[in-house]
Design a protein around this motif. Structure first.
Motif, PDB file in Angstrom:
ATOM      1  N   HIS A 146      25.527  -3.066   2.203  1.00  0.00           N
ATOM      2  CA  HIS A 146      26.065  -4.326   1.672  1.00  0.00           C
ATOM      3  C   HIS A 146      26.800  -5.015   2.817  1.00  0.00           C
ATOM      4  CE1 HIS A 146      28.408  -7.188  -0.592  1.00  0.00           C
ATOM      5  NE2 HIS A 146      29.548  -6.605  -0.282  1.00  0.00           N
ATOM      6  N   HIS A 148      29.606  -7.040   3.597  1.00  0.00           N
ATOM      7  CA  HIS A 148      30.850  -7.444   2.951  1.00  0.00           C
ATOM      8  C   HIS A 148      31.405  -8.729   3.570  1.00  0.00           C
ATOM      9  CE1 HIS A 148      34.740  -6.337   0.806  1.00  0.00           C
ATOM     10  NE2 HIS A 148      35.036  -7.401   1.519  1.00  0.00           N
ATOM     11  N   TRP A 186      32.052  -6.827   7.651  1.00  0.00           N
ATOM     12  CA  TRP A 186      31.661  -5.422   7.829  1.00  0.00           C
ATOM     13  C   TRP A 186      30.529  -5.083   6.889  1.00  0.00           C
ATOM     14  CZ3 TRP A 186      33.836  -1.108   4.617  1.00  0.00           C
ATOM     15  CH2 TRP A 186      34.633  -1.532   3.563  1.00  0.00           C
ATOM     16  N   HIS A 188      28.685  -1.841   4.600  1.00  0.00           N
ATOM     17  CA  HIS A 188      28.921  -0.503   4.047  1.00  0.00           C
ATOM     18  C   HIS A 188      27.915  -0.211   2.949  1.00  0.00           C
ATOM     19  CE1 HIS A 188      30.856  -1.985   0.302  1.00  0.00           C
ATOM     20  NE2 HIS A 188      31.561  -2.829   1.033  1.00  0.00           N
ATOM     21  N   HIS A 190      26.522   0.516  -0.677  1.00  0.00           N
ATOM     22  CA  HIS A 190      26.932   0.153  -2.044  1.00  0.00           C
ATOM     23  C   HIS A 190      26.183   1.029  -3.036  1.00  0.00           C
ATOM     24  CE1 HIS A 190      29.277  -2.261  -4.754  1.00  0.00           C
ATOM     25  NE2 HIS A 190      29.568  -3.150  -3.827  1.00  0.00           N
ATOM     26  N   HIS A 426      37.342  -8.510  -5.044  1.00  0.00           N
ATOM     27  CA  HIS A 426      36.275  -8.900  -4.115  1.00  0.00           C
ATOM     28  C   HIS A 426      35.090  -9.472  -4.878  1.00  0.00           C
ATOM     29  CE1 HIS A 426      33.308  -8.803  -0.960  1.00  0.00           C
ATOM     30  NE2 HIS A 426      32.657  -7.777  -1.462  1.00  0.00           N
ATOM     31  N   HIS A 428      31.334 -10.884  -4.501  1.00  0.00           N
ATOM     32  CA  HIS A 428      30.196 -10.903  -3.580  1.00  0.00           C
ATOM     33  C   HIS A 428      29.578 -12.305  -3.486  1.00  0.00           C
ATOM     34  CE1 HIS A 428      28.854  -6.383  -3.661  1.00  0.00           C
ATOM     35  NE2 HIS A 428      30.155  -6.472  -3.857  1.00  0.00           N
ATOM     36  N   HIS A 475      34.550  -7.201  -8.111  1.00  0.00           N
ATOM     37  CA  HIS A 475      35.201  -5.929  -8.430  1.00  0.00           C
ATOM     38  C   HIS A 475      36.411  -5.650  -7.555  1.00  0.00           C
ATOM     39  CE1 HIS A 475      33.589  -3.667  -4.880  1.00  0.00           C
ATOM     40  NE2 HIS A 475      32.596  -4.518  -4.980  1.00  0.00           N
ATOM     41  N   HIS A 477      38.267  -3.581  -4.740  1.00  0.00           N
ATOM     42  CA  HIS A 477      37.778  -2.851  -3.560  1.00  0.00           C
ATOM     43  C   HIS A 477      38.580  -1.594  -3.250  1.00  0.00           C
ATOM     44  CE1 HIS A 477      35.165  -2.423  -0.080  1.00  0.00           C
ATOM     45  NE2 HIS A 477      34.457  -3.408  -0.607  1.00  0.00           N
TER      46      HIS A 477
END
Ligand code: C2O
Ligand code: CU
Length: 510
Positions: A146, A148, A186, A188, A190, A426, A428, A475, A477
């Motif tokens: 993902h 971010h 960044w 990461h 998911h 957060h 998206h 959601h 984080h």
């Protein structure tokens, strides 16, 4: 086509369970989750086209995931892709599960990308088409990437069970997106993110401006530009993956841009004995940032801040990043030139009133939609697991609100935290601008974020333009909170997903 199992709901009047919770004989409503589609979550928020939780006749659920096509009139998330022009930046990232070496500390069990954690820092220039070929070599539960903070097209968002299936061991997945907005971001996983992100399946990505900017209209251009990625590996506070401070050589009077990335589960503090400026939050430049002196900057979990530090005439300046590490900036050859650590200020920089006001790109005054996102918590059972779970607008996962939007809508979200714990919220695929906190209107530079700490008792009004069609997570984080139900979704009308959570593909995004 394999049929979808409907959400199985049952009321549990369990004295045994109640006793186990030590709370007397109370009835909790409980939801047992089989395979489910995010399309069937939510109710009561004007979610068009579907009846809400337990509704069994929504969009298609294909066993093959991406092979499924959307029903007439609906667009699948898989169709929401970047232009197919050739890539300007092409990278292969290989995820592995196993030992993570932590220079200066002890090795831990976790995850690596191309052999290290954090993985390689990706750099692109604004306007580039970025293409990442992701390979899962050995992450047994599957993995994704993902991006971010980057407002990628939905098909590239990397959320297992919503925008793709988790990539199994031996599998590959290509992510393509245009690097539209310069800034610090960044990447990461998911998939099972509360384990894989904590375990190190992550890295930095920086999008450099197409034309050299004046770094938020500060008087000094930053000639040196460094990344400070913060992560805790098994209790060890690291800076760029090492239990060590860093030294950045810079000529006296020159400004160094430090891109601080908080990949942890809690808020990170940044402070210095010398003045600094906050030139960007979550990839967005601050307008006319003033000098910060004697205050700390707080960065939410998942958030970023770019700060500039001017190298002193003699010796070095010390920037504390994340409580346990620092960066020395200036003449770093002689160690006796290093200033000693300074105590963390108790006063926090208020970004609500920092920098100079500027015209917003849209008018949030009369929004097309406005939604509440009220966080609280209560006892309940999710998937047979009793606990003190988070609620959104009084409802527990998966019966949480679905925020329906139409492309082009101006949306105002009222966030309120009645839960007694801080939550870095957060969204998206979009950036939100903060309008007010606890009824006090923003008075500084437009404060644009994708990760916003909402402290206990606080409320925030934020606004954004729904300009990126798809199905987007919204959601907390602090990822163990997300897995305990602090997750809702933004759903564009007319968009559907063929992917499911908890099905054969083993998708578990949180
Ligand atoms: Cu940093 Cu939903 O993610
Ligand atoms: Cu939280």
């Amino acid at each position: 086509m394999p049929s979808r199992r409907e959400l199985v709901r049952c009321a549990v009047v369990g004295v045994a369970v109640a006793t186990a919770l030590g709370a007397g004989a109370i009835a909790w409503s409980s939801t047992l989750l089989g395979e489910y589609s995010v399309m069937d979550m939510g109710s009561g928020e004007g979610h068009a086209g579907h009846g809400g939780a337990g509704h069994g006749s929504g969009g298609p659920v294909g066993g093959g995931g991406s092979e499924a096509s959307a029903p007439p009139g609906l667009l699948s998330v898989t169709a929401l892709t970047a232009s197919d022009r050739p890539a300007d930046v092409r990278v292969e990232l290989v995820a592995r599960q196993g030992t993570v070496e932590v220079p200066g500390g002890r090795a831990v069990e976790g995850y690596t990308v191309n052999g290290t954690s954090p993985g390689p820092e990706l750099r692109a220039t604004q306007g580039d088409l970025v293409e990442v070929e992701f390979v899962n070599e050995s992450v047994t539960e599957g993995a994704t990437l993902h991006w971010h903070g980057i407002d990628v097209p939905n098909a590239a968002d990397g959320v297992a069970g919503i925008t793709q299936d988790a990539v199994p061991v031996g599998g590959r997945h290509v992510y393509r997106f245009e690097a539209t907005d310069a800034g610090t971001y960044w990447y990461h996983s998911h998939q099972v993110s509360h384990e894989q992100v904590v375990g190190g399946l992550l890295g930095a990505i920086v999008i450099e401006p197409a034309t050299a900017s004046t770094a938020g209209a500060t008087t000094t251009r930053s000639s040196v530009d460094v990344t400070a990625l913060l992560h805790v590996y098994g209790g060890q506070h690291t800076l760029n993956g090492a239990v060590a401070d860093e030294r950045v050589a810079a000529a006296p009077g020159s400004a160094v841009r430090v891109r601080v990335i908080n990949t942890d589960q809690g808020t990170a503090a940044v402070w210095s004995g010398a003045p600094f400026r906050v030139v960007a939050t979550d990839g967005h430049e601050v307008t006319r940032p003033g000098e910060v002196d004697g205050q700390r900057l707080l960065i939410p979990a998942g958030g970023r801040a770019d700060v500039t530090v001017v190298a002193p005439a003699r010796g070095a300046a010390r920037l504390h990043v994340g409580g346990a590490r620092s960066i020395l900036i200036g003449d770093v050859a002689e160690s006796e030139a290093s200033p000693p650590p300074v105590r963390q200020p108790t006063e926090t920089l208020d970004l609500l009133a920092y920098g100079a006001p500027a015209q917003l790109a849209f008018d949030p005054e009369s929004p097309d939609r406005s939604y509440e996102y009220v966080i609280a918590r209560r006892f309940g059972i999710i998937d047979g697991r009793p606990g003190n779970f988070w609620t959104i607008n009084g409802r527990m996962f998966p019966d949480v609100p679905m925020f329906a939007v139409t492309e082009g809508d101006v949306v105002v979200m009222h966030l309120r935290n009645d839960s007694g714990d801080v939550h870095p919220m957060h969204l998206h695929g979009h950036h939100v601008v903060v309008l007010s906190r606890d009824g006090v209107a923003a008075s500084g530079s437009p404060w644009v974020v994708d990760s916003l700490d909402v402290h206990p008792g606080e409320s925030y009004d934020v606004a954004f333009v729904a300009d990126n069609p798809g199905i987007w997570s919204d959601h907390c984080h602090t990822l163990p909170h997300a897995v305990d139900g602090l997750i809702a979704h933004l759903m564009y009308e007319g968009v559907t997903t063929p992917f499911t959570i908890n099905g054969d593909a083993g998708n578990r995004p949180e």
